[in-house]
Design an enzyme around this catalytic site. Sequence first.
Site, mmCIF file in Angstrom:
data_model
loop_
_atom_site.group_PDB
_atom_site.id
_atom_site.type_symbol
_atom_site.label_atom_id
_atom_site.label_comp_id
_atom_site.label_asym_id
_atom_site.label_seq_id
_atom_site.Cartn_x
_atom_site.Cartn_y
_atom_site.Cartn_z
ATOM 1 N N TYR A 1 11.769 4.202 1.003
ATOM 2 C CA TYR A 1 12.539 2.960 0.916
ATOM 3 C C TYR A 1 11.898 2.082 -0.150
ATOM 4 C CZ TYR A 1 14.602 -1.530 2.232
ATOM 5 O OH TYR A 1 15.265 -2.739 2.211
ATOM 6 N N ASP B 1 5.164 2.699 -5.912
ATOM 7 C CA ASP B 1 5.623 1.578 -5.086
ATOM 8 C C ASP B 1 4.556 1.279 -4.034
ATOM 9 O OD1 ASP B 1 6.825 -0.219 -3.423
ATOM 10 O OD2 ASP B 1 8.658 0.949 -3.096
ATOM 11 N N LYS C 1 4.248 -7.763 0.186
ATOM 12 C CA LYS C 1 3.633 -7.847 1.500
ATOM 13 C C LYS C 1 2.212 -8.401 1.473
ATOM 14 C CE LYS C 1 6.704 -4.356 3.458
ATOM 15 N NZ LYS C 1 7.660 -5.317 4.015
#
Length: 458
Positions: free
Chosen positions: A163, A266, A294
Amino acid sequence: MAAVWRGQGKTNSIHMTQTRSRTRSAEWFERAQQSLVEGVNSPSRGAAVYTSGPILLERGQGSRVWDIDGNEYIDFMMSFGALIHGHAHPTLVKTVCGAMAEGSHFAAATSAEIDAAERLRRMVPSAEVVRFTNTGSEATMLALRLARAHTGRHKFLKFEGHYHGWYDPYLLNAHSHPPEQLGPVNNPARIPESEGIPPSIFDDVMLAPWNDVAALERVLKHHGQELAAVITEPIMANMGCIPPRAGYLQRLRELTQECGALLILDEVVTGFRYAPGGCQEYYGVKPDISTFGKALGAGFPVGAVAGSRLILERMQWSEKMVLHYGTFNGHRLAMKVVAANLEMLCAESAYRKLHAVGNAAIAGLREVFQRHKPKAIVQGFGPMFQIYFTDQDAIHDYRDYCKYVDTKLYSRFVQRLLDRGIYMTPSNGLHWIISTAHTEADVETLLNAADEACLDLA
């Protein structure tokens, strides 16, 4: 309630909270549905995951949170990994208060964004230059645009189960589906994850299984010259916590260099979690472009793209520039937090503690499951891990997860933990997070709760 955990040769009396009624959470959730779609602002917070309705959290301190009914929990979700230092860390509170008093945001150049970028560059080996965004999704969007502009190619390769945010081209095979829908390994079925995306959007997307060197070599041999980029998570974090097989990331780096495709790593989930330089430092892999989010913001919304100066300077103003605007890019308040956060993570003890506490939790949970004998494994290491109810020895990829993991049993198990003061999402596709605020006592409380929850599952 009091409980005693006897694990790894220790005997400790641990206070374990028994959660009381969640009546006010239910009332507020009913009220929320009048104003918010599904009563929440992201499906992962709503009834699709919390089948009896979400728990409304009101405040947090350190490793603990309190809901609107006054129930206390030890938080092992930590805002899906954003809260690397736990809740309301005094240093960050002081930073925010000071920055707010001077003006939170100017949409202008500031010293705060320069300071934050310099600190990120010192920590991440591949970061020659940085561009800040507001979210991880925005960072991965920009990374792909840069790769296409730099290579002059349009196609890119993504992996099953990964994702990379909710950008249209990434939303193929990003969540679990019944095994019979997946298609053959050599030619995976293409399963869009959202309505409203024209099928033509996926014409430039190639799909492959992850953690399979033979499959990777086959795809890049036949299609590598067409690819602008290969984008991957270094640890697969959207199916729980699936580490790469030994040598896989290194071989991926070699193959992308051979075919001229850029490697986008990522690290929105893994960045600043396993090492100061993220997983690229931990595994010794140098990507062309990295994305972060994050943990970078320690609870504030921020993302970043970092990498080669040659590639990122395509954003310089010109007729053929890569356009990237954003009123809130480099938000002054967020940049102050980023700088303070990265300074804290440079402390010698930070990663030693993250790994030690996480590994203690993993070892203790494995002991609990060994004693109670459910078909369960704990996978991952250090500050991020996941529990899988399965008869397999390990889960290596998306197809393993879809075929062999009992996600409903996991949800039941987590609900038992929530009833015992352990806050965690019932979604098996996410992961347990350790912050610098977690302690050995928190781990022992978790193990007590898991010990009792296993009895409920019997």
